[in-house]
Design an enzyme around this catalytic site. Structure first.
Site, mmCIF file in Angstrom:
data_model
loop_
_atom_site.group_PDB
_atom_site.id
_atom_site.type_symbol
_atom_site.label_atom_id
_atom_site.label_comp_id
_atom_site.label_asym_id
_atom_site.label_seq_id
_atom_site.Cartn_x
_atom_site.Cartn_y
_atom_site.Cartn_z
ATOM 1 N N GLU A 460 11.973 -9.811 80.583
ATOM 2 C CA GLU A 460 12.873 -10.421 79.606
ATOM 3 C C GLU A 460 12.137 -11.551 78.906
ATOM 4 O OE1 GLU A 460 17.388 -12.252 79.550
ATOM 5 O OE2 GLU A 460 16.786 -10.879 81.148
ATOM 6 N N GLU A 737 18.986 -18.946 88.339
ATOM 7 C CA GLU A 737 19.855 -18.438 87.276
ATOM 8 C C GLU A 737 21.304 -18.366 87.743
ATOM 9 O OE1 GLU A 737 19.928 -14.634 84.230
ATOM 10 O OE2 GLU A 737 18.930 -14.412 86.169
#
Length: 861
Positions: A460, A737
């Site tokens: 990502e 996260e």
């Protein structure tokens, strides 16, 4: 007088070489004790042609306008400043610093893209090539500059020596509109006679695989090309220019494959270390010559990515099958450097991961990022190697195939990130909070890699706009990131759609149906209006605010159209309070707070910021218009989402936090009720965190500002999951996260997106700096500073320091038996307002001060 200003700086750049603006603004600082500047004089020396401004009566010393003729391309000007501080005599001149313009006009460029011409399958993994050119210099060299960029990534060599120490250049921009070039001083690389210029090339972001769900290749093109222009000035004043053109040659190099996610494979048997020297065999093939509009070539606005630290493993475990597992003690972003010797053909394989599972690398969170480097030995003695065109996020590395014993110093982790100047520090009496703050710093380092990314390990690593929007206040305290973020915001403006829509991430790449085509979403799109204001407040750069104002205006105008006369943004795709810990692992947008409540609150907040920005820019009509709009949205918000009792339709911590923090509760009774209800909700859940990306940066301020500082500290110091300190108790060295990326039972969160290095939830560090540490800007650029520590949570002391544009601001406080003692440093040219508990505010001038408050301080948990 003995006073001497520091050397000037230019714009937000680390040095003056290759500046891309003709009239760079100047900044300088004065040493402590210098006194208040009431005048300055600037000297510009253009190779002996000296211009002095004469005394200018002004206290300004940050981003002062260029005082003379604009720079021409390649022009060098030595700049000095001297000041007056209440005396009739000026200070000593500052040491001279040179501003040297880059190539400012498209017509300055002769270079065209050149690269390998051999046939390739654009849908496969491709072997990158190298390009080179031999040339002869017929006279001694006085000065030489190399202007270089690439379609892909590059590392240049001149006569076998590496040029520069930057990594992953030219970085990632919206390449079709903005491709950065760098300027290098290569005077010392050249010699009279035979010379060779060569460059390694790598796929990088230009044509490498990008994004999730398999990714996309060739996003910007399928070629791999160097664009380079060497300009040599000889001692007799003549010049030689060597530019990339059809006379260059290309050849495969020893890099067999390189990808940002996949890693790099290098066969040292194919490597000639002298390939970029005149003695090397010129066995390449003709290059393919491409085209590039030189109007799209831009100079950097901030520092490049570099190796900033080396980390040795804290432990090496040899497995029964001969593998070695290395623990570096810190989750970091970078790559490994090896020094290894063994038989030819021996293959050493390096795999990377952020965490372990059952004693082995946990690679599931990497998704499609294989994060594997491979080095094949040449068998000609010890060699030192590191990958060139890849980075990994890792704490642990597995080394397979190592010949013999893996000795101390054989493997070192090289930390890489944008080489920003550190500007902020914080420490307090609670070691867990200190580790949390250190985790925030490391997560910023690992994710500020040319653009502000979201996770450095998996497939990502995108410039998510919402993540940066919430983290910008923290980032701008910890590091001088103004130039880097100014450049990235320029790309946000490029990628903004004609209707005003701001993408979820910038640069834009194809994503799944949730992200493509681009749709407007609150909190993410609001980066356009909110972040330029944050940078203005922190760095005092009004022109930065002016440049990005049209982008914010287009965004707010779009949301106004979407909301319509009712002023409620209750349509479209919204992420809401993304990653609320109550959301299921497979649906992080399924939050307990109404997504449209969040969207409407952000609509009001961005309109308010646009009004403030317009006022600062002198646009009175726009200031009034957007101020009125913000008022109207606020009324609509209250009518829809706040019940007569004061309770909100979403009875959640995030709902109350946004209403309080964004100033949407104009009635003191409602605001008081909201604060009480927010505190009650927090305590009902035993001070476990119940907010996601939107609520987390706001909740401690919302509690603090409504009289519930004690509850804010309860949140901060909670160690049970979910909380800020839970990861710390689990050994985290970066911010996760998800609140439970690693669950209490030791298993990984089963969600498809589980990163262990993600800065967004670390936005609480801004509250640490302002409330626990007690330093906050009270005027743009910290020209005025609020020193207001508010102790609690058992914290008995805190030290906070920030390098403002004017110099060092610091506050060290500790609780005593009689109250509080604080040592305050106010930079020259600034004023400070000190407000200690139980004491009236005290205004202080520059210098170091000891301030005491008696009786009213508390360290109760």
């Amino acid at each position: 007088m003995s006073l001497q200003p520091a050397p000037v700086s230019f714009e937000h750049l680390p040095d003056g070489l290759g500046i891309g603006v003709a009239a760079p603004r100047l900044s300088w600082t004065l040493p402590a004790g210098a006194g208040t500047q009431d005048g300055y004089e600037i000297e510009l020396d253009r190779d002996g042609r000296v211009h002095r401004t004469g005394r200018v009566d002004s206290a300004e010393k940050v981003l002062v306008p260029w005082p003379g003729e604009p720079l021409g391309s390649r022009e060098r000007v030595a700049v000095r400043v001297r000041v007056w501080t209440g005396t009739t005599e000026p200070s000593h001149w500052s040491p001279a610093r040179v501003a040297e313009a880059g190539l400012l006009e498209p017509s300055d460029w002769r270079a065209v893209p050149v690269g390998p011409a051999w046939q390739e399958d654009p849908d496969s993994d491709r072997r990158p090539g190298r390009v080179r050119r031999d040339f002869t210099l017929t006279g001694p060299v006085a000065r030489a500059r190399l202007y270089v960029t690439a379609h892909g990534l590059y590392e240049a060599e001149l006569n076998g020596r590496r040029v520069g120490d930057d990594a992953l250049s030219p970085g990632w921009t919206v390449y079709g509109e903005r491709l950065r070039y760098r300027t290098y001083d290569v005077t010392g690389h050249l010699t009279e006679g035979a010379n060779t210029l060569g460059a390694w090339l790598g796929d990088g972001w230009y044509r490498g695989r990008l994004g999730f769900d398999g990714g996309t290749r060739n996003l910007y093109g399928s070629d791999l090309s160097l664009i380079a222009q060497l300009e040599v000035t000889h001692e007799d004043g003549t010049t030689t220019v060597l530019a990339t053109d059809g006379s260059w040659t290309a050849a495969p190099g020893p890099i067999l494959f390189s990808g940002l996610y996949e890693g790099e494979t290098f066969d040292a048997r194919l490597d000639d270390p002298g390939w970029a020297t005149p003695r090397a065999a010129a066995d390449g093939s003709p290059v393919a010559v491409g085209s590039r509009d030189p109007r799209t070539l831009v100079a950097p606005q901030g520092p490049p990515v570099r190796c900033t630290e080396e980390v040795a493993p804290v432990s090496v475990t040899r497995k029964d099958d001969g593998r070695h597992l290395l623990d570096f003690g810190q989750n970091l972003v970078g790559r490994l450097r090896l020094t290894v010797d063994g038989p030819a053909g021996t293959t050493v394989t390096l795999r990377h991961a952020e965490v372990l599972q059952d004693g082995e690398l946990a690679t599931r969170p990497l998704r499609g990022a294989t994060a594997t480097d491979t080095y094949v030995l040449a068998g000609d003695g010890p060699r030192t190697w590191q990958p060139r065109f890849t980075l990994h996020g890792f704490r642990y590395a597995e080394v397979s195939g190592w010949p013999g014993e893996l000795t101390d110093g054989a493997v070192t982790a090289l930390v890489h990130h944008t080489d920003m100047r550190r500007t902020g520090w914080f420490a307090c009496s609670d070691p867990l909070v200190n580790r949390l703050h250190e985790n925030v710093v490391w997560s910023m380092r690992g994710n500020f890699v040319d653009i502000p990314t979201d996770c450095p390990a998996r497939d990502e690593r995108l410039g998510w706009t919402g993540d940066l929007q919430v983290f910008a206040p923290t980032a701008s305290f910890l590091y001088d990131c103004a130039g880097m973020l100014d450049s990235w915001l320029a790309d946000v403006a490029v990628e903004q759609l004609p209707d005003g829509t701001v993408p979820w991430y910038v640069p834009v790449i194809p994503g799944g149906p949730q992200w493509t085509p681009v749709q407007p979403g609150a909190a993410w799109g609001d980066v356009a209006a909110l972040t330029p204001w944050v940078l203005y407040r922190r760095f005092g750069d009004l022109e930065l605010l002016r440049r990005h104002f049209p982008m914010g205006r287009a965004w707010v105008d779009l949301v106004e159209r979407l909301a319509g006369p009712g002023r409620l943004w209750d349509t479209g795709h919204q992420l809401g309070d993304w990653l609320d810990p109550g959301a299921p692992p497979d649906d992080p947008a399924a939050t307990r707070t109404d997504r449209h409540l969040v969207a409407t609150a952000y609509f009001a907040w961005s309109a308010r910021h646009l009004s403030w920005s317009a006022r600062e820019l002198g646009e009175a009509e726009a200031a009034e218009r957007y101020g009125t709009l913000a008022d109207e949205v606020g009324r609509a918000f209250r009518d829809r989402y706040v019940l007569p009792s004061g309770r909100m339709t979403s009875d959640s911590p995030t709902a109350y936090s946004v209403a309080i923090a964004f100033g949407l509760l104009d009635d003191p009774d409602r605001r008081g009720y909201a604060g009480d209800r927010l505190a009650a909700l927090v305590l009902e859940d035993d001070a476990r965190i119940a907010t996601g990306f939107v609520g987390t940066p706001l909740i401690c301020d919302a509690l603090t500002d409504t009289g519930h500082l004690d509850v804010a500290y309860r949140l901060l110091t909670q160690t049970e999951c979910p909380s800020w300190l839970y990861p710390v108790t689990q050994g985290a060295t970066t911010v996760w996260e998800r609140w439970d990326s690693l669950r209490p039972d030791g298993t990984l969160n089963p969600g498809g997106m589980t990163s262990f290095n993600h800065y967004a939830l670390g936005a609480v560090a801004d509250w640490l700096h302002r409330v626990v540490g007690g330093i906050a800007p009270a005027a743009p650029g910290y020209r005025a500073i609020a020193y207001r520590p508010r102790p609690g949570g058992g914290v008995t002391w805190a030290h906070t320091r920030h390098e403002t544009p004017y110099g060092t601001a610091s506050l060290s406080w500790e609780l005593t038996a009689d109250g509080m003692t604080a040592r305050v440093t106010v930079p020259e040219g600034c004023r400070g307002v000190v407000e200690l508990p139980g004491r009236e505010p005290l205004e202080l001038g520059p210098g170091e001060h000891l301030v005491e408050a008696a009786g009213a301080c508390s360290s109760a948990a």
